[in-house]
Motif scaffolding. Structure first.
Motif, PDB file in Angstrom:
ATOM      1  N   ARG A 336       0.831  -1.205   0.000  1.00  0.00           N
ATOM      2  CA  ARG A 336       0.000   0.000   0.000  1.00  0.00           C
ATOM      3  C   ARG A 336       0.865   1.253   0.000  1.00  0.00           C
ATOM      4  O   ARG A 336       0.526   2.262  -0.645  1.00  0.00           O
ATOM      5  CB  ARG A 336      -0.924  -0.011   1.199  1.00  0.00           C
ATOM      6  CG  ARG A 336      -1.972  -1.128   1.153  1.00  0.00           C
ATOM      7  CD  ARG A 336      -2.840  -1.127   2.392  1.00  0.00           C
ATOM      8  NE  ARG A 336      -3.837  -2.208   2.331  1.00  0.00           N
ATOM      9  CZ  ARG A 336      -4.676  -2.496   3.315  1.00  0.00           C
ATOM     10  NH1 ARG A 336      -4.652  -1.777   4.438  1.00  0.00           N
ATOM     11  NH2 ARG A 336      -5.531  -3.486   3.181  1.00  0.00           N
ATOM     12  N   ILE A 337       1.973   1.208   0.742  1.00  0.00           N
ATOM     13  CA  ILE A 337       2.875   2.368   0.753  1.00  0.00           C
ATOM     14  C   ILE A 337       3.462   2.589  -0.635  1.00  0.00           C
ATOM     15  O   ILE A 337       3.531   3.727  -1.136  1.00  0.00           O
ATOM     16  CB  ILE A 337       4.003   2.149   1.782  1.00  0.00           C
ATOM     17  CG1 ILE A 337       3.423   1.968   3.185  1.00  0.00           C
ATOM     18  CG2 ILE A 337       4.972   3.319   1.760  1.00  0.00           C
ATOM     19  CD1 ILE A 337       4.462   1.644   4.236  1.00  0.00           C
ATOM     20  N   ILE A 338       3.876   1.503  -1.292  1.00  0.00           N
ATOM     21  CA  ILE A 338       4.473   1.615  -2.622  1.00  0.00           C
ATOM     22  C   ILE A 338       3.434   2.087  -3.639  1.00  0.00           C
ATOM     23  O   ILE A 338       3.719   2.955  -4.492  1.00  0.00           O
ATOM     24  CB  ILE A 338       5.084   0.267  -3.035  1.00  0.00           C
ATOM     25  CG1 ILE A 338       6.261  -0.060  -2.108  1.00  0.00           C
ATOM     26  CG2 ILE A 338       5.542   0.298  -4.477  1.00  0.00           C
ATOM     27  CD1 ILE A 338       6.845  -1.442  -2.324  1.00  0.00           C
ATOM     28  N   ASP A 339       2.246   1.558  -3.568  1.00  0.00           N
ATOM     29  CA  ASP A 339       1.192   1.996  -4.501  1.00  0.00           C
ATOM     30  C   ASP A 339       0.877   3.474  -4.318  1.00  0.00           C
ATOM     31  O   ASP A 339       0.657   4.203  -5.313  1.00  0.00           O
ATOM     32  CB  ASP A 339      -0.074   1.162  -4.285  1.00  0.00           C
ATOM     33  CG  ASP A 339       0.086  -0.271  -4.755  1.00  0.00           C
ATOM     34  OD1 ASP A 339       1.044  -0.543  -5.498  1.00  0.00           O
ATOM     35  OD2 ASP A 339      -0.733  -1.119  -4.342  1.00  0.00           O
ATOM     36  N   ARG A 340       0.850   3.922  -3.103  1.00  0.00           N
ATOM     37  CA  ARG A 340       0.563   5.336  -2.858  1.00  0.00           C
ATOM     38  C   ARG A 340       1.665   6.221  -3.439  1.00  0.00           C
ATOM     39  O   ARG A 340       1.384   7.286  -4.030  1.00  0.00           O
ATOM     40  CB  ARG A 340       0.405   5.563  -1.354  1.00  0.00           C
ATOM     41  CG  ARG A 340      -0.024   6.991  -1.021  1.00  0.00           C
ATOM     42  CD  ARG A 340      -0.466   7.123   0.424  1.00  0.00           C
ATOM     43  NE  ARG A 340       0.591   6.780   1.370  1.00  0.00           N
ATOM     44  CZ  ARG A 340       0.595   5.690   2.131  1.00  0.00           C
ATOM     45  NH1 ARG A 340      -0.406   4.822   2.045  1.00  0.00           N
ATOM     46  NH2 ARG A 340       1.588   5.451   2.970  1.00  0.00           N
ATOM     47  N   ALA A 341       2.911   5.804  -3.283  1.00  0.00           N
ATOM     48  CA  ALA A 341       4.015   6.582  -3.846  1.00  0.00           C
ATOM     49  C   ALA A 341       3.955   6.594  -5.369  1.00  0.00           C
ATOM     50  O   ALA A 341       4.236   7.628  -6.013  1.00  0.00           O
ATOM     51  CB  ALA A 341       5.342   5.999  -3.368  1.00  0.00           C
ATOM     52  N   THR A 342       3.578   5.465  -5.980  1.00  0.00           N
ATOM     53  CA  THR A 342       3.459   5.410  -7.441  1.00  0.00           C
ATOM     54  C   THR A 342       2.365   6.356  -7.934  1.00  0.00           C
ATOM     55  O   THR A 342       2.522   7.054  -8.951  1.00  0.00           O
ATOM     56  CB  THR A 342       3.164   3.967  -7.872  1.00  0.00           C
ATOM     57  OG1 THR A 342       4.215   3.106  -7.422  1.00  0.00           O
ATOM     58  CG2 THR A 342       3.049   3.874  -9.382  1.00  0.00           C
ATOM     59  N   ARG A 343       1.256   6.388  -7.230  1.00  0.00           N
ATOM     60  CA  ARG A 343       0.175   7.309  -7.613  1.00  0.00           C
ATOM     61  C   ARG A 343       0.620   8.762  -7.469  1.00  0.00           C
ATOM     62  O   ARG A 343       0.270   9.620  -8.305  1.00  0.00           O
ATOM     63  CB  ARG A 343      -1.061   7.046  -6.756  1.00  0.00           C
ATOM     64  CG  ARG A 343      -1.756   5.725  -7.070  1.00  0.00           C
ATOM     65  CD  ARG A 343      -3.156   5.691  -6.454  1.00  0.00           C
ATOM     66  NE  ARG A 343      -3.118   5.841  -5.002  1.00  0.00           N
ATOM     67  CZ  ARG A 343      -3.002   4.833  -4.134  1.00  0.00           C
ATOM     68  NH1 ARG A 343      -2.890   3.584  -4.599  1.00  0.00           N
ATOM     69  NH2 ARG A 343      -2.988   5.047  -2.838  1.00  0.00           N
ATOM     70  N   ASN A 344       1.405   9.031  -6.453  1.00  0.00           N
ATOM     71  CA  ASN A 344       1.900  10.401  -6.265  1.00  0.00           C
ATOM     72  C   ASN A 344       2.868  10.780  -7.382  1.00  0.00           C
ATOM     73  O   ASN A 344       2.913  11.952  -7.809  1.00  0.00           O
ATOM     74  CB  ASN A 344       2.575  10.533  -4.908  1.00  0.00           C
ATOM     75  CG  ASN A 344       1.584  10.474  -3.752  1.00  0.00           C
ATOM     76  OD1 ASN A 344       0.394  10.779  -3.938  1.00  0.00           O
ATOM     77  ND2 ASN A 344       2.045  10.091  -2.576  1.00  0.00           N
ATOM     78  N   GLN A 345       3.659   9.805  -7.834  1.00  0.00           N
ATOM     79  CA  GLN A 345       4.541  10.099  -8.971  1.00  0.00           C
ATOM     80  C   GLN A 345       3.725  10.417 -10.221  1.00  0.00           C
ATOM     81  O   GLN A 345       4.055  11.349 -10.977  1.00  0.00           O
ATOM     82  CB  GLN A 345       5.469   8.901  -9.232  1.00  0.00           C
ATOM     83  CG  GLN A 345       6.592   8.760  -8.225  1.00  0.00           C
ATOM     84  CD  GLN A 345       7.457   7.546  -8.507  1.00  0.00           C
ATOM     85  OE1 GLN A 345       6.943   6.481  -8.875  1.00  0.00           O
ATOM     86  NE2 GLN A 345       8.758   7.701  -8.357  1.00  0.00           N
ATOM     87  N   ALA A 346       2.671   9.653 -10.437  1.00  0.00           N
ATOM     88  CA  ALA A 346       1.826   9.908 -11.616  1.00  0.00           C
ATOM     89  C   ALA A 346       1.154  11.269 -11.532  1.00  0.00           C
ATOM     90  O   ALA A 346       0.916  11.939 -12.562  1.00  0.00           O
ATOM     91  CB  ALA A 346       0.779   8.800 -11.747  1.00  0.00           C
ATOM     92  N   ALA A 473      11.941  11.938  -7.639  1.00  0.00           N
ATOM     93  CA  ALA A 473      13.034  11.118  -7.103  1.00  0.00           C
ATOM     94  C   ALA A 473      12.814  10.793  -5.626  1.00  0.00           C
ATOM     95  O   ALA A 473      13.145   9.686  -5.169  1.00  0.00           O
ATOM     96  CB  ALA A 473      14.363  11.839  -7.293  1.00  0.00           C
ATOM     97  N   GLU A 474      12.273  11.725  -4.875  1.00  0.00           N
ATOM     98  CA  GLU A 474      12.012  11.477  -3.455  1.00  0.00           C
ATOM     99  C   GLU A 474      11.018  10.339  -3.280  1.00  0.00           C
ATOM    100  O   GLU A 474      11.191   9.452  -2.437  1.00  0.00           O
ATOM    101  CB  GLU A 474      11.493  12.752  -2.799  1.00  0.00           C
ATOM    102  CG  GLU A 474      10.893  12.560  -1.404  1.00  0.00           C
ATOM    103  CD  GLU A 474      11.900  12.118  -0.353  1.00  0.00           C
ATOM    104  OE1 GLU A 474      11.473  11.671   0.739  1.00  0.00           O
ATOM    105  OE2 GLU A 474      13.118  12.205  -0.618  1.00  0.00           O
ATOM    106  N   LEU A 475       9.978  10.344  -4.115  1.00  0.00           N
ATOM    107  CA  LEU A 475       8.999   9.259  -4.041  1.00  0.00           C
ATOM    108  C   LEU A 475       9.623   7.930  -4.439  1.00  0.00           C
ATOM    109  O   LEU A 475       9.322   6.876  -3.854  1.00  0.00           O
ATOM    110  CB  LEU A 475       7.803   9.578  -4.933  1.00  0.00           C
ATOM    111  CG  LEU A 475       6.943  10.767  -4.487  1.00  0.00           C
ATOM    112  CD1 LEU A 475       5.923  11.141  -5.565  1.00  0.00           C
ATOM    113  CD2 LEU A 475       6.235  10.452  -3.180  1.00  0.00           C
ATOM    114  N   ALA A 476      10.502   7.961  -5.409  1.00  0.00           N
ATOM    115  CA  ALA A 476      11.173   6.730  -5.825  1.00  0.00           C
ATOM    116  C   ALA A 476      12.075   6.200  -4.711  1.00  0.00           C
ATOM    117  O   ALA A 476      12.132   4.982  -4.457  1.00  0.00           O
ATOM    118  CB  ALA A 476      11.981   6.980  -7.099  1.00  0.00           C
ATOM    119  N   ARG A 477      12.775   7.088  -4.051  1.00  0.00           N
ATOM    120  CA  ARG A 477      13.633   6.671  -2.938  1.00  0.00           C
ATOM    121  C   ARG A 477      12.804   6.105  -1.788  1.00  0.00           C
ATOM    122  O   ARG A 477      13.225   5.152  -1.108  1.00  0.00           O
ATOM    123  CB  ARG A 477      14.460   7.857  -2.439  1.00  0.00           C
ATOM    124  CG  ARG A 477      15.512   8.340  -3.430  1.00  0.00           C
ATOM    125  CD  ARG A 477      16.166   9.609  -2.931  1.00  0.00           C
ATOM    126  NE  ARG A 477      16.875   9.383  -1.692  1.00  0.00           N
ATOM    127  CZ  ARG A 477      16.945  10.265  -0.694  1.00  0.00           C
ATOM    128  NH1 ARG A 477      16.299  11.415  -0.784  1.00  0.00           N
ATOM    129  NH2 ARG A 477      17.638   9.995   0.387  1.00  0.00           N
TER     130      ARG A 477
END
Length: 706
Positions: A336-346, A473-477
């Motif tokens: 869920r944390i990773i999915d949320r970060a991916t959505r934020n990147q999009a 990049a912050e979201l990716a990290r």
């Protein structure tokens, strides 16, 4: 001539008064008192009446004393001036000091007489004589108190010397002959010298005293330790009875539990470290074996022990999870944390489009020349990667572009290099995807260099793009940190060493590129580690031993890693929780396993009609090595305790032990009391030993002293 103090007056009596019985002396004193005049009467008349009173008293005595019922009840003392028993005891202490006693006694009397003379104005010699007479009368009236005082003085005079030079008395001497020689010699010397002083230098008396002292001195090394041991045992039993009564426990139960506490070397405060769910049976192997024995003995005690163990085991999962949540917070779900970060990147795409509106044309030629040169020298996967990036820079006109050029009468577009910033940005995204799947250091280095070249051109052509890149990049990290956090507690090579993790967390907290404010990467590392702890608990909650091993680890690396991520206090709380639960699991296994083993042994004995076979520690080692020997030793310990309980036939003792071992609001007080019982009374055997030696070396003459 002796004098008496009657009604505040001194009256002289003849020597015959001292030979009267106590009843006769009392009657004579009353007759003399009746004859005394008032304070203003003539002194000569008083003396005459006193003599007349003495004559009348003598006649009464010659006639056989006063008639029964005439009112002359005889007191139980030899003289109206005599001190009481307590005064006699205190007065006789100085007299009892070996050798120097007579001098001390006379010196104390003389000192007191001098003080009395100063206060009354009477001659010191008369006061001294009067005090001496009172002492003699008191000692004659209270022989037991005098003897006790003499013995006390003998010990008071000898014990300091024994403490100053114990070797002279045979104390602490390793060699038995030398110890006996020193004790015999010191006894003979002390008693011989004492007898010589008290007899006025009589050699015969001195020899007798030396002989008695030699005999008692020879016996002291044998007798004194036995006396000390006996007195210590009595004191311990008295303390045991008092503590058992105060706790409301059976005496035999208190004794067994105290012995187990002592053998387990339980430290003060050990129970408090186990928290609210700790029990006395958790504090050591002997206490566990005792609980196991009770769990195998039919009756109320068995139900209490097994019920307490079962209830605590049933709450283990809830207890572990609630403690972890309280200490570390609720466990997150990594996906869920990773999915949320991916959505934020999009969600950053609009910001990229806004930045591209102000973009100028990009120059891809330098990048293409660099990639062409690299493709000529590199080989393998690195060459393939560079060629793929190079092809991304090629521009091929689309059919729509060709059609528009023809309709407008413009020159047809020709293939070449891309000049649109948006297209170059998409090429960079494609390189990022390649980096995630590429293996091999050469290929990775080549792709990273190519990406950097593209990134530098975008920085120059698109104002503000690096601010958006910093957010991306912050979201990716953060996504990488969640994955990394799930590996930090593992024991494989992928897990970081404690110092590496500490440096990683320190660097992760620093903002990267144009990022504003601290990074959330350390938080994601903690969330990943917390999620991994939850996974371990979820898959091993019923095996608390494995749970403790997986999270705590075999060494101290996981403790250090947990301290880095969550702080030393929280790390300690986690480790302590796991250690406690492992201890509880060990207690449960030992108590229930041993109780079942003992029950099977009892059932087999009942079937066979005989005693247990001789399967001991040796047989256990042969059958199962060191673990087999340990199990056999535990079984033997349980059998011993069961035999003691059954032979005692005391159901109350078993029930009391069961309640004490399984907890309760007062178990800390019970433990403290049991520790006091195990330590014994404060009376030390060595102290009694020395007192007994002092009595034997210097006391025989004091006991029979006139």
């Amino acid at each position: 001539m002796p004098t008496l103090n009657i009604q505040g007056r001194k009256v002289q009596v003849d020597e015959g008064f001292l030979s009267m019985t106590p009843e006769q002396q009392n009657a004579a004193v009353e007759e003399i008192a009746k004859s005394l005049p008032s304070a203003n009467a003539d002194v000569s008349a008083a003396d005459a009446r006193a003599k007349a009173g003495m004559a009348a008293a003598q006649k009464i005595m010659d006639a056989g004393g006063p008639e029964p019922g005439s009112g002359h009840d005889a007191p139980g003392i030899a003289s109206p001036r005599a001190m009481g028993a307590s005064g006699t005891f205190l007065n006789a202490i100085g007299e009892g000091i070996p050798i120097a006693g007579p001098y001390v006694d006379r010196g104390l009397t003389a000192t007191a007489a001098g003080i009395g003379s100063l206060l009354t104005g009477e001659p010191a010699s008369e006061v001294n004589q009067e005090m001496t007479d009172i002492q003699q009368e008191s000692r004659a009236a209270h022989p037991i108190a005098r003897t006790a005082g003499n013995v006390t003085g003998a010990m008071a005079g000898t014990l300091p010397a024994m403490a100053a030079a114990p070797e002279l008395f045979g104390i602490g001497v390793a060699s038995t002959p030398l110890r006996l020689l020193a004790s015999t010699g010191s006894g003979a010397a002390i008693n011989g010298a004492d007898a010589a002083v008290r007899s006025g230098g009589n050699l015969k008396e001195a020899g007798i005293g030396a002989g008695i002292g030699a005999l008692t001195g020879f016996a002291a090394p044998f007798v004194a330790p036995l006396v000390g041991k006996g007195v210590k045992a009595v004191a311990d039993r008295v303390q045991l009875s008092a503590i058992a009564k105060a706790l409301g426990l059976d005496k035999s139960a208190t004794k067994i539990l105290a012995s187990a506490v002592r053998q387990d070397a339980v430290e003060p405060g050990a129970l408090a470290q186990l928290g609210d769910n700790g029990m006395l049976m958790d504090l050591g192997p002997n206490l566990r074996h005792t609980a196991g024995a009770i769990a195998a003995t039919p009756g109320e005690g068995k139900a209490i022990v097994r019920g307490a163990i079962g209830a605590r085991d049933a709450d283990a999962n809830w207890r572990i999870r609630s403690s972890l949540n309280e200490t570390l917070g609720e466990a997150p779900t990594p996906s869920r944390i990773i999915d949320r970060a991916t959505r934020n990147q999009a969600s950053l795409q609009p910001e990229y489009r806004e930045a591209l509106r102000e973009a100028s044309l990009v120059d891809s030629a330098p990048i293409a020349r660099y990639l062409d040169a690299e493709a000529q020298t590199l080989r393998g996967e690195a060459q393939k990667g560079v060629l793929r990036v190079r092809n991304m820079l090629n521009y091929t006109p689309t059919p729509d572009e060709i059609a528009r050029a023809r309709s407008g009468g413009q020159p047809l577009p020709e293939p070449g290099l891309i000049s649109d910033a948006g297209t170059l940005l998409n090429a960079r995204h494609a390189v990022d995807d390649l980096l995630e799947t590429t293996q091999g250091s050469n290929a990775l280095n080549a792709l990273q260099t190519a990406r950097q070249a593209i990134d530098d051109e975008l920085r120059a052509a698109v104002p503000g793009i690096k601010e958006v890149d910093a957010k991306y990049a912050e979201l990716a990290r953060q996504k990488d940190a969640v994955q990394r956090g799930q590996t930090v507690l593992s024991s494989g090579r992928e897990a970081p060493r404690p110092d590496e993790l500490a440096e990683e967390v320190r660097q992760a907290a620093l903002p990267q590129g144009l990022q504003v404010g601290p990074s959330a990467v350390p938080l994601r590392l903690r969330e990943g580690a917390r999620a991994e702890i939850e996974r371990i608990v979820g898959t091993n909650a019923n095996d608390r031993v494995a749970l403790q091993r997986l999270i705590k680890g075999e060494g101290d690396w996981n403790r250090a890693r947990l301290s880095t991520l969550f702080g030393s206090d929280r790390a300690k709380a986690i480790i302590d929780l796991l250690d406690r639960e492992k201890l509880f699991a060990d207690t449960s296994n030992i108590v229930t396993r041993n109780s079942e083993t003992a029950a099977r042994i009892a059932a087999r004995d009942a079937i066979d009609g005989g005693g247990s076979s001789g399967f001991g520690v040796r047989e256990g080692f042969i059958a199962g090595g060191a673990r087999g020997a340990a199990r056999a030793a535990g079984t033997r310990a349980v059998e011993t305790i069961i035999d003691a309980l059954r032979n005692g036939g005391n159901d109350k003792a078993i029930t009391d032990m069961a309640r004490s071992l399984t907890g309760g609001p007062q178990q800390s007080a019970v433990l403290d009391a049991l520790m006091r019982v195990g330590q014994g009374s404060r009376l030390q055997q060595s102290q009694v030993d020395r007192v007994a030696r002092a009595l034997l070396l210097s006391g025989p003459d004091a006991v029979g002293r006139p």
